[in-house]
Design an enzyme around this catalytic site. Structure first.
Site, PDB file in Angstrom:
ATOM      1  N   GLU A   1      -1.569   7.834  -0.474  1.00 13.02           N
ATOM      2  CA  GLU A   1      -2.481   8.381  -1.474  1.00 13.02           C
ATOM      3  C   GLU A   1      -1.942   9.694  -2.046  1.00 13.02           C
ATOM      4  O   GLU A   1      -1.241  10.448  -1.369  1.00 13.02           O
ATOM      5  CB  GLU A   1      -3.852   8.640  -0.852  1.00 13.02           C
ATOM      6  CG  GLU A   1      -4.542   7.396  -0.305  1.00 13.02           C
ATOM      7  CD  GLU A   1      -5.013   6.469  -1.403  1.00 13.02           C
ATOM      8  OE1 GLU A   1      -5.034   6.899  -2.573  1.00 13.02           O
ATOM      9  OE2 GLU A   1      -5.335   5.310  -1.092  1.00 13.02           O
TER      10      GLU A   1
ATOM     11  N   ASP B   1       0.853  -1.185   0.000  1.00 12.79           N
ATOM     12  CA  ASP B   1       0.000   0.000   0.000  1.00 12.79           C
ATOM     13  C   ASP B   1       0.890   1.236   0.000  1.00 12.79           C
ATOM     14  O   ASP B   1       1.741   1.395   0.877  1.00 12.79           O
ATOM     15  CB  ASP B   1      -0.893   0.004   1.240  1.00 12.79           C
ATOM     16  CG  ASP B   1      -1.843   1.195   1.267  1.00 12.79           C
ATOM     17  OD1 ASP B   1      -2.340   1.571   0.195  1.00 12.79           O
ATOM     18  OD2 ASP B   1      -2.071   1.743   2.367  1.00 12.79           O
TER      19      ASP B   1
END
Length: 334
Positions: free
Chosen positions: A174, A171
Site C-alpha cells: 500500500e 497484491d
C-alpha cells in the site's frame, strides 16, 4: 462452500431414508407414523435443492450434475411411495393416492434425467455464464490510462467509461492506506506501474473465465503493456506477491507463481525484507521513524495522543478521532 452443500445434501438424504424406515416401522406397529414420513419427504426435497446449489456454485461442475443427483433422489421417493402402497395394500387398508404420488415422483425423475443429458457434458458452468462473467477467455481489449491509483490498481478508459481495474492474482504494498498507512516498496510498485504503462504504445486488458468484477465493482484483469503482462513484471521484480487466488480466475496462476519463486531466489524488492511487507512488525518499525502510525486508531485517549502530539491534532490528521474532539472544534486533545 460448494463441497459443504454436497455433504449436507447427502446427509439430508440419509436422514430422510432413516425417517422413512422409522415411519414404516411405526406404521406396522400401529403407532403414529405420519410425522416421520412428512419429515422424510421434506428432507429429501432439501437434499435435492442442496444438490442443485452445489452444481451452481462449483465451477468444475454443471447444472446437469445437480439434476442427475436430484433425479436419483426423486427415484428414491417414487420407490418409497411404492413401498407404502404395497404395505397398505397387504394390510387391506386404503392406499388411495400413493401410486399417483409415486408416478409424479418418477415423472419428475425422468424429466430431470432428460434435461441433465443436454447439460451434463456442457463445458461451461452456469456460474460462469452468470452476469459479470467473461465469455472471452484469452481475448484482450485495448484501453487507455485514465489515472493511476497504486501498484495494482489503475483507472482505464474502457468501453467509453472511466473505470477502475484491479490486477488479477497479485497484491502490491500500500502507498496511502487509511488504516495501515504506507508499506515498504509501496511507492516503488506504484511508480513502476506508472512507468510501464506511461511508456507503452498499446495497453490491453484480459479477463479470466470467472467474474469480471469484485465486490468493490472494480474490474479484475491481467494488464498488458506492448504485449507484456504487467502483473507478471511486478511479481518478477519483487514489487508484488501472488495473492487473492479465487478460482476459476486462475488461468495464469502457474506463470505468476514461477515469477514469484525467481524473485524470492534473487531476494528482490519485498523479498529482501526481514519480515513480510504487510506484517505488523514492519508497520511498527516505520512508525518509529516518523512518530506516527498513520492510523486513526493509534491512540486510545488524549493522554496517549499528547505524548506524541502535545498540542493535539487537527481534523484530517491520521491520529485525529472524533471521540477525542469533545468540543467539536476540529481539533482533538487541544
Amino acid at each position: 462452500m460448494d463441497f459443504v452443500f454436497l455433504i449436507l445434501s447427502f446427509i439430508a438424504a440419509l436422514i430422510s431414508l432413516v425417517m422413512f424406515i422409522k415411519g414404516v416401522s411405526l406404521y406396522i406397529s400401529g403407532k403414529g407414523y405420519k410425522k416421520s414420513w412428512q419429515t422424510a419427504l421434506m428432507l429429501i426435497t432439501v437434499a435435492g435443492v442442496l444438490a442443485i446449489l452445489t452444481a451452481l456454485m462449483d465451477s468444475s461442475s454443471t447444472l446437469g450434475t445437480g439434476l442427475l443427483i436430484t433425479a436419483l433422489y426423486a427415484v428414491s421417493t417414487a420407490i418409497a411411495f411404492g413401498v407404502v402402497y404395497a404395505v397398505k395394500k397387504a394390510r387391506g387398508e386404503s392406499s388411495k393416492g400413493y401410486l399417483r404420488y409415486a408416478a409424479i415422483a418418477l415423472f419428475c425423475a425422468i424429466a430431470m434425467l432428460a434435461v441433465s443429458i443436454f447439460v451434463v457434458d456442457d463445458t461451461e458452468s452456469p456460474a460462469r455464464e452468470a452476469p459479470g462473467a467473461s465469455g472471452s477467455d484469452g481475448e484482450r481489449t485495448v484501453v487507455t490510462v485514465a489515472s493511476f491509483i497504486d501498484g495494482d490498481t489503475t483507472r482505464f478508459n474502457f468501453e467509453g467509461n472511466d473505470v477502475s481495474f484491479r490486477y488479477l492474482l497479485i497484491d502490491t504494498p500500500e502507498t496511502n492506506h487509511p488504516r495501515i498507512g504506507e508499506q515498504p516498496y509501496g511507492k516503488e510498485a506504484s511508480a513502476r506501474t506508472k512507468e510501464i504503462l506511461s511508456g507503452a504504445d498499446t495497453i490491453e486488458v484480459e479477463f479470466d473465465v470467472g467474474p469480471k468484477q469484485d465486490h468493490y465493482e472494480r474490474y479484475l484483469a491481467y494488464i498488458y503493456a506492448d504485449g507484456k503482462m504487467v502483473n507478471e513484471t511486478l511479481v518478477r521484480e519483487g514489487l508484488a506477491q501472488v495473492r487473492y487466488i479465487n478460482p476459476p480466475n486462475t488461468t495464469h496462476l502457474d506463470r505468476l507463481e514461477e515469477a514469484q519463486e525467481k524473485a524470492k531466489e534473487e531476494s528482490l524488492g519485498i523479498w529482501s525484507l526481514d519480515q513480510p511487507f504487510d506484517s505488523e512488525a514492519h508497520q511498527k518499525d516505520e512508525n518509529r521513524g516518523n512518530g506516527d502510525t498513520g492510523t486513526k486508531n493509534q491512540f486510545r485517549n488524549c493522554t496517549e495522543l499528547r505524548q506524541v502530539h502535545p498540542d493535539g491534532v487537527k481534523e484530517g490528521h491520521p491520529a485525529y478521532s472524533l471521540k477525542m474532539d469533545g468540543d467539536r472544534d476540529g481539533y482533538a486533545c487541544d
